[in-house]
Scaffold this active site. Structure first.
Site, short mmCIF file in Angstrom:
data_model
loop_
_atom_site.label_atom_id
_atom_site.label_comp_id
_atom_site.label_asym_id
_atom_site.label_seq_id
_atom_site.Cartn_x
_atom_site.Cartn_y
_atom_site.Cartn_z
N HIS A 6 0.82 -1.21 0.00
CA HIS A 6 0.00 0.00 0.00
C HIS A 6 0.85 1.26 0.00
O HIS A 6 0.47 2.28 -0.59
CB HIS A 6 -0.93 0.01 1.22
CG HIS A 6 -2.03 -0.99 1.14
ND1 HIS A 6 -3.02 -1.09 2.10
CD2 HIS A 6 -2.32 -1.94 0.22
CE1 HIS A 6 -3.87 -2.06 1.76
NE2 HIS A 6 -3.46 -2.59 0.63
N THR A 21 2.79 7.61 -3.83
CA THR A 21 4.19 7.70 -4.21
C THR A 21 4.76 6.29 -4.31
O THR A 21 4.30 5.37 -3.63
CB THR A 21 5.00 8.49 -3.17
OG1 THR A 21 5.11 7.73 -1.97
CG2 THR A 21 4.35 9.83 -2.88
N PHE A 81 7.79 5.50 -3.47
CA PHE A 81 8.88 5.35 -2.51
C PHE A 81 8.41 4.66 -1.22
O PHE A 81 7.23 4.69 -0.88
CB PHE A 81 9.46 6.72 -2.16
CG PHE A 81 9.97 7.48 -3.35
CD1 PHE A 81 11.17 7.13 -3.95
CD2 PHE A 81 9.25 8.53 -3.89
CE1 PHE A 81 11.65 7.81 -5.06
CE2 PHE A 81 9.72 9.23 -4.99
CZ PHE A 81 10.92 8.87 -5.59
N ASP A 111 8.14 5.55 1.85
CA ASP A 111 8.17 6.83 2.56
C ASP A 111 7.05 6.97 3.58
O ASP A 111 6.77 8.08 4.05
CB ASP A 111 8.11 7.99 1.57
CG ASP A 111 6.86 7.95 0.68
OD1 ASP A 111 6.06 7.00 0.82
OD2 ASP A 111 6.71 8.84 -0.17
N SER A 113 3.95 6.89 3.18
CA SER A 113 2.82 7.71 2.72
C SER A 113 1.51 7.19 3.30
O SER A 113 0.53 7.94 3.38
CB SER A 113 2.75 7.74 1.19
OG SER A 113 2.61 6.44 0.65
N HIS A 117 -0.73 -12.95 -1.15
CA HIS A 117 -2.13 -13.16 -0.78
C HIS A 117 -2.41 -14.59 -0.33
O HIS A 117 -3.37 -14.83 0.39
CB HIS A 117 -3.04 -12.79 -1.96
CG HIS A 117 -3.18 -11.31 -2.16
ND1 HIS A 117 -3.74 -10.75 -3.27
CD2 HIS A 117 -2.82 -10.27 -1.36
CE1 HIS A 117 -3.73 -9.42 -3.16
NE2 HIS A 117 -3.17 -9.11 -2.01
#
Length: 590
Positions: A109, A186, A188, A190, A192, A354
């Site tokens: 994600h 994004t 990356f 990071d 987010s 999954h």
């Protein structure tokens, strides 16, 4: 009208900020939308740009229509493939814990969010294809003799196509430019999922006091703020039910995914509090950005040095430079590398995890004694269980104790027949959705990726020598018309694992390529030195103390002990230890 407005917004997000981006090369901090990471190509890796490609897209018409057989016919139903090729067994991996799988979903994600995934487009309602389905409808047909879904009279499973460049700019398709799906996150690593994918989104999440993120305190515990559109973002059973606002719209999907969102949110505020104490003259912005920078660095360390080695193997990773064990800076940033999340990774190979999802989530006491379980589908898009009856602590202990599912051909029935079941008897099929989604995205067939990864191109079924055996090849040939038709999201499960890894050669190849790009294409990666964003050598060594266990320990009140390696089972070699014994970051170094 709503969809037209959304398309205009996405197109504007693609064109305007990136075209006008004014990059500050001296800033030590990332932008929220990922722009200006690469100073020569400011849009690389940023939100609302197309997914990357290892191979050209394969569409039925060469431009937009979902992938078809080389014969021109439709490919086998994704639901039929799911039922025929994959079993319903619940086989556990005795070496790992469920947080291993759950962390993988957080990483997925963080690197990708299909644009338009929350659009309210009707394609298949009450198990029937709607009259005059829209251009973006791509429902999965269900046969009348389906051994499970036929009992409910279900004729289709819903799937809305990802927003792509043809949707936002139809003239591009008219000129025969291939459709490219848009990534709203994004690319990356990071966080987010915590901080959001734009400055505007982040501003809604910040307290703007003490460098902290917003929280609601209930019964002495900090929780993410309540979602302002809770009834549309979650499935609430009562007005008192909980729905959280975070940096990612998917944070409420399952309780254990929500736990990881909460843990990294609380970690930010914990770091901010320590920094305020160590540096009382810093203002809110300075504290916020430094806490964010440390939080992201710890997370990146966990991804590369604690989590990935189990799946991709420490030796191959070291040989290719993905995992570099050193006390110094690594300094392998390469401006020519585009870090964009690859379509074949995010919507193909990475969905391999999954098979590790379990439908029953265990509750455990502090002693790690089993204390019951909950059904994952009873709590989809409703994390209320976390704030009731000690649910947060019990599930945190549970996912660090309960084995995850094995990475194989077995899928838990709860996600194969009943996923997202709310109040009805049946749900949808995650494996079928994965297959159908790869076709929507024009992801090339397994044979093409097999060739890309150095295995050669098969011209006959017997050439698939990396698969487990003749029976698998025979089964594939009975369902697909040609060797080129086989879906990547099907065949990757049938490859024999490379020794020391949890991946077959094609799957390993794609994930290795992605995480090399993710690391080497990130100017702010935590191991880069001699830059405005670089940590000092003592700070870097402190970052390297980070572990999943410590993140959970520090941010789960009432959990006082954890095994040192949370992704692995508790054992004599990995015993429970007091949280206070785990290495901890020293904020005074900042």
């Amino acid at each position: 009208m709503w969809l037209v407005t959304r398309l205009f917004f996405v197109l504007s997000a693609i064109v305007v900020p990136h075209a006008l981006a004014q990059c500050d090369s001296s800033s030590p901090y990332r932008t929220f939308d990922g722009t200006c990471n690469n100073l020569q190509n400011p849009s690389w890796g940023s939100a609302n740009t197309p997914y990357g490609r290892l191979l050209p897209a394969e569409y039925g018409d060469g431009v937009y229509i979902p992938r078809r057989s080389k014969t021109g016919a439709q490919l086998p139903s994704a639901r039929l493939l799911s039922m025929t090729m994959f079993n319903d067994q619940n086989i556990l991996d005795p070496r790992t814990t469920l947080v291993n799988m759950q962390f993988g979903q957080l990483v997925a994600h963080d690197m990708g969010l299909r644009a338009g995934s929350s659009d309210q487009v009707a394609c298949c309602q009450n198990g029937r294809v709607v009259t005059n389905p829209g251009r973006r409808c791509f429902p999965i047909p269900v046969r009348p003799d389906d051994p499970v879904l036929s009992a409910g009279g279900i004729q289709c499973l819903d799937l809305v196509r990802t927003l792509n460049t043809c949707d936002v700019n139809p003239s591009s398709c008219a000129n025969r430019q291939q459709a490219q799906q848009l990534n709203a996150a994004t690319s990356f690593l990071d966080l987010s999922v915590v901080y959001g994918n734009s400055g505007q989104q982040n501003a809604q999440l910040r307290a703007f006091v003490g460098g902290r993120m917003k929280v609601d305190n209930r019964n002495g515990t900090d929780w993410p703020p309540r979602h302002p559109q809770a009834t549309s973002a979650c499935t609430l059973n009562a007005a008192t039910d909980t729905c959280y606002l975070t940096g990612d719209e998917r944070s409420n999907i399952t309780p254990e995914l929500t736990i990881l969102h909460v843990a990294f949110l609380r970690e930010h505020n914990r770091l901010a509090q320590q920094l305020c104490k160590a540096r009382p003259l810093w203002n809110d912005e300075k504290v916020f950005q430094e806490a964010r920078r440390i939080n992201i660095a710890q997370y990146q360390h966990i991804v590369y040095y604690e989590w990935l080695p189990y799946f991709l193997g420490p030796d191959p990773m070291t040989q290719r430079g993905l995992l570099v064990r050193t006390r110094d800076y690594v300094n392998d940033y390469t401006p020519s590398i585009n870090p964009a999340s690859l379509n074949s990774h995010a919507n193909g190979a990475f969905r391999y995890f999954h098979s590790a999802i379990l439908g029953s989530l265990s509750l455990h006491q502090e002693s790690r004694a089993f204390a019951g379980a909950i059904n994952i589908n009873d709590h989809m898009f409703n994390p209320t269980v976390l704030e009731r009856n000690d649910g947060y602590r019990m599930l945190t202990r549970g996912m660090t104790t309960q084995p995850m599912g094995r990475n194989d051909l077995s899928f838990d029935p709860e996600i194969k027949h009943f996923l997202f079941r709310m109040r009805g008897r049946f749900g949808t099929d995650l494996k079928a959705l994965d297959i159908q989604r790869s076709r929507d995205h024009g992801i090339a067939g397994y044979n093409a990726f097999r060739q890309y990864c150095g295995l050669g191109r098969a011209t006959r079924w017997e050439d698939f020598v990396e698969l487990r055996g003749p029976r698998d090849i025979q089964l594939l040939s009975s369902l697909y018309s040609t060797v080129d038709d086989v879906d990547l999201t099907v065949a990757e499960f049938f490859e024999r694992h490379i020794p020391g890894t949890q991946a077959g050669p094609t799957y390993h190849c794609i994930l290795m390529e992605q995480f090399l790009r993710t690391r080497k294409g990130d100017r702010f990666f935590f191991e880069n030195g001699n830059r405005p964003s670089s940590f000092t050598p003592p700070q870097l060594n402190d970052i390297r103390k980070a572990s999943m266990s410590r993140i959970l320990c520090d941010n789960t009140p009432g959990v006082a002990q954890m095994q040192l390696r949370a992704f692995q089972q508790i054992s004599d070699a990995n015993p429970l230890v007091p949280c206070t014994m785990m290495p901890a970051l020293d904020a005074r170094l900042w």
